[in-house]
Design a protein around this motif. Structure first.
Motif, PDB file in Angstrom:
ATOM      1  N   GLN A   1       0.702  -1.049  -0.057  1.00 56.44           N
ATOM      2  CA  GLN A   1       0.169  -0.041  -0.461  1.00 56.44           C
ATOM      3  C   GLN A   1       0.873   1.579   0.364  1.00 56.44           C
ATOM      4  O   GLN A   1       1.053   1.847  -0.513  1.00 56.44           O
ATOM      5  N   GLU A   2       2.252   1.206   0.973  1.00 61.10           N
ATOM      6  CA  GLU A   2       2.653   3.265   0.916  1.00 61.10           C
ATOM      7  C   GLU A   2       2.687   2.976  -0.537  1.00 61.10           C
ATOM      8  O   GLU A   2       3.945   3.435  -0.545  1.00 61.10           O
ATOM      9  N   ARG A   3       4.021   1.609  -0.865  1.00 67.33           N
ATOM     10  CA  ARG A   3       5.024   1.826  -2.461  1.00 67.33           C
ATOM     11  C   ARG A   3       4.000   1.858  -3.820  1.00 67.33           C
ATOM     12  O   ARG A   3       4.910   2.138  -4.456  1.00 67.33           O
ATOM     13  N   ALA A   4       2.728   1.257  -3.801  1.00 69.83           N
ATOM     14  CA  ALA A   4       2.729   0.696  -4.981  1.00 69.83           C
ATOM     15  C   ALA A   4       2.073   2.631  -5.510  1.00 69.83           C
ATOM     16  O   ALA A   4       1.047   2.940  -4.757  1.00 69.83           O
ATOM     17  N   VAL A   5       2.505   3.050  -6.176  1.00 72.53           N
ATOM     18  CA  VAL A   5       1.341   3.776  -7.398  1.00 72.53           C
ATOM     19  C   VAL A   5       0.649   2.698  -8.811  1.00 72.53           C
ATOM     20  O   VAL A   5       1.010   2.817  -9.577  1.00 72.53           O
ATOM     21  N   LEU A   6      -0.847   2.940  -8.626  1.00 70.16           N
ATOM     22  CA  LEU A   6      -2.155   2.438  -8.966  1.00 70.16           C
ATOM     23  C   LEU A   6      -2.074   3.752 -10.048  1.00 70.16           C
ATOM     24  O   LEU A   6      -2.710   4.259  -9.976  1.00 70.16           O
ATOM     25  N   GLY A   7      -2.447   2.230 -11.491  1.00 66.48           N
ATOM     26  CA  GLY A   7      -2.960   3.384 -12.533  1.00 66.48           C
ATOM     27  C   GLY A   7      -3.865   2.853 -13.432  1.00 66.48           C
ATOM     28  O   GLY A   7      -3.455   1.665 -12.977  1.00 66.48           O
ATOM     29  N   LEU A   8      -4.539   3.206 -13.985  1.00 65.34           N
ATOM     30  CA  LEU A   8      -5.484   2.846 -15.055  1.00 65.34           C
ATOM     31  C   LEU A   8      -4.978   3.140 -16.723  1.00 65.34           C
ATOM     32  O   LEU A   8      -4.552   3.195 -16.847  1.00 65.34           O
TER      33      LEU A   8
END
Length: 216
Positions: A197-204
């Protein structure tokens, strides 16, 4: 006999999984592009299982082609990368038993699945199903949650493994299915979830855009 998995696909045996791959191989002629989406996605997941996957994938996968025989009389698969380069890969090698690192990483992906689903649902609820790369409008059947804006999933997982003493320090529950299971210590699973949760940079991305990204 234990089930065998290629991505989310489950087969009764390894032989059945091998036959599914061979069906793709022999329904195309030598030199042709694998142009059916389901076949392309199967080969993407299969290539992820190769012990040299990062080197084979390189900058990303544009497409797969049927390569002429290198030895003997049987054709094979070839990766066409996004930079135009090509490299062959052995599906037989991909179907070998996964390393312990691969097994743990598969479990990590499964443990993080709820966060991926929550991100997608939040974007859908906000009415913002658009590609973060191209701005293209998306729909639920043409959308992929991607790590393309930050560290890759592999990088996040390797960082975590180092903090706990390496891959072998992460014990998994017994499983008869290759690469599946859960963290044996649930407090460690919670630590992994927080780290992700702290490290993930999510996108679509659209499914097509995501297919062309490096598979890491």
């Amino acid at each position: 006999m234990a089930e065998f998995s290629i991505g989310h696909r489950r087969y009764r045996t390894k032989g059945e999984a091998k036959e599914a791959v061979r069906e793709v191989l022999y329904q195309y002629t030598v030199g042709s592009i694998v142009d059916q989406e389901d076949d392309h996605l199967l080969l993407l997941d299969l290539l992820d299982m190769h012990h040299e996957a990062d080197d084979k994938i390189g900058p990303g996968v544009e497409a797969f082609a049927i390569a002429p025989p290198q030895r003997g009389t049987y054709p094979g698969f070839e990766v066409i990368r996004t930079d135009g380069s090509r490299i062959d890969f052995s599906y037989q090698t991909c179907l070998k038993p996964p390393t312990y690192r691969q097994q743990v990483m598969n479990v990590m992906r499964d443990e993080a699945k709820s966060a991926i689903n929550a991100f997608f649902e939040s974007r859908r609820a906000a009415g913002s199903l658009v590609s973060d790369q191209s701005g293209t409008p998306l729909n639920s059947s043409n959308t992929a949650v991607s790590y393309f804006q930050g560290p890759s999933f592999v990088d996040i997982a390797e960082e975590f493994a180092k903090t706990v003493g390496g891959w072998e320090a992460i014990e998994l529950t017994p499983s008869t299915e290759p690469g599946l299971g859960r963290f044996k210590a649930r407090d460690l699973a919670e630590r992994w979830f927080s780290h992700h949760q702290e490290r993930a940079v999510l996108g679509l991305l659209s499914s097509q855009e995501n297919q062309r990204r490096p598979r890491r």
